[in-house]
Scaffold this active site. Structure first.
Site, mmCIF file in Angstrom:
data_model
loop_
_atom_site.group_PDB
_atom_site.id
_atom_site.type_symbol
_atom_site.label_atom_id
_atom_site.label_comp_id
_atom_site.label_asym_id
_atom_site.label_seq_id
_atom_site.Cartn_x
_atom_site.Cartn_y
_atom_site.Cartn_z
ATOM 1 C CE1 TYR A 93 -3.775 2.603 0.975
ATOM 2 C CE2 TYR A 93 -1.773 3.461 2.440
ATOM 3 C CZ TYR A 93 -3.000 3.439 1.758
ATOM 4 O OH TYR A 93 -3.913 4.694 1.923
ATOM 5 C CG HIS A 94 2.532 4.583 -2.824
ATOM 6 N ND1 HIS A 94 3.138 5.567 -2.260
ATOM 7 C CD2 HIS A 94 3.392 4.594 -3.989
ATOM 8 C CE1 HIS A 94 4.116 6.252 -2.623
ATOM 9 N NE2 HIS A 94 4.538 5.594 -3.937
ATOM 10 N N GLY A 95 1.949 4.940 0.822
ATOM 11 C CA GLY A 95 1.268 6.117 1.588
ATOM 12 C C GLY A 95 1.838 7.380 0.814
#
Length: 355
Positions: free
Chosen positions: A154-156
């Site tokens: 998951y990309h912050g």
């Protein structure tokens, strides 16, 4: 001519007042100056000279208001400036690589592992930043196979959590993980040496499949920049119709390993909820959305169980399976909606959250 002389004298009075004001602060004295016929304190003197110079009456009221605004807006300025620390660290890393290359030019011609020392050096730098600023922890590293694999994360708002993960993995297990980056990253000034040394990939399927067949470990965030900028404290996965990563895993016959970092959106947040920024991004495809934060929240990266290769599975089915596995990690390890204060308080928890 008289006006010019008056300006000169006002400049002299201004500098004299500044000098004695600083001197007074240093020695703690109660001296006074004379700017006109009346003796006054140096702070009053400075205000008087500024008023004479600018021609503004009651300038002290404006100065008081300016100081008040500065005091009120200072915390706001800080939260928008702190994310710049990551940019500074990236350019410090680039500078260190140039120094390393300069000092080892002869070795470069005769060694196949020329950059190994530089990678270890940068891993130590980033791991130290992660430990000090975020109390960074890595859980589930045993789920990463010894051979090739595709890590899906998951990309912050920034890729800082991935950099911490990569550094910790290199230090602890001597494993290196390549990453697929967005095209705009390759246009950033000065980043070429950093991207080349770390083997950052553009992301064509053929290049990824070839690297995996050679035994490499690769990480990819299918949500990319869109997920980074426009997801929120609800940790919504934004993949759209992207399934190329699944086809890569099928073609290379490797497992997919889901990865999620707890509190990643509380460290740095974006103003992606404002519609104009979303429209602007969709038009120019550049990350022009403002960010704020840089808060020292607790970050824990969790590696999920691998999704093994299945010869008869389709890319659509594998994409859905991977998304479900990543969503399960989020639901297990992240309290939703995310809360900055809670994430800060987790820095003081002595007992680790169960994996």
């Amino acid at each position: 001519m008289i006006k010019q002389y008056r300006q000169v004298y006002l400049f002299e009075d201004l500098f004299i007042c500044l000098y004695f004001l600083i001197k007074q602060e240093m020695i703690g004295g109660n001296e006074s100056c004379t700017a006109g016929p009346i003796p006054m304190s140096y702070l009053t003197c400075l205000t008087y000279v500024l008023g004479e110079w600018t021609g503004v009456e009651h300038i002290e009221d404006y100065l008081s208001y300016a100081v008040y605004l500065l005091w009120v807006l200072f915390p706001l300025a800080v939260v928008f400036l702190l994310p710049g620390v990551l940019v500074i660290l990236f350019y410090v890393s680039i500078l260190l690589l140039h120094i390393y290359k300069r000092k080892n030019e002869l070795k470069e011609a005769y060694s196949n592992d020329f950059w190994d020392g530089a990678k270890q050096m940068l891993a130590t730098l980033w791991d130290g930043h992660g430990r000090i600023w975020h109390g960074y922890e890595l859980h589930g590293a045993e789920n990463i196979p010894e051979g090739p694999g595709l890590i899906v994360f998951y990309h912050g708002a920034t890729p800082a959590d991935y950099v911490y993960f990569m550094a910790r993995l290199l230090i602890q297990r001597k494993r290196y993980c390549h990453v697929v980056a967005d095209h705009f990253v390759f246009r950033l000034p000065g980043f070429k040496i950093l991207l080349d040394v770390h083997g950052v990939m553009h992301g064509p399927k053929e290049e990824c499949v070839t690297a995996l067949k050679k035994g490499c470990l690769i990480a990819i965030a299918p949500g990319g920049v869109r997920e980074a900028l426009f997801s929120d404290e609800m940790y919504t996965i934004i993949w759209g119709n992207r399934k190329g990563f699944a086809q890569v895993a099928i073609d290379a016959k490797v497992p997919i390993i889901p990865m999620f970092t707890q509190n990643v959106r509380e460290g740095i947040r974006t103003l992606g909820g404002i519609k104009i920024f979303r429209s602007l991004y969709e038009r120019i495809r550049l990350p022009v959305v403002p960010m704020y934060g840089g808060f020292p929240v607790k970050l824990r990266t969790f590696i999920g169980e691998p999704i093994p290769y299945e010869p008869n599975i389709t890319a659509e089915e594998l994409t859905a399976k991977t998304k479900a596995a990543l969503q399960a990690l989020i639901e297990k390890h992240q309290k939703i909606p995310g809360n900055i204060f809670r994430a800060l308080m987790e820095r003081f928890q002595t007992q680790k959250k169960e994996d």
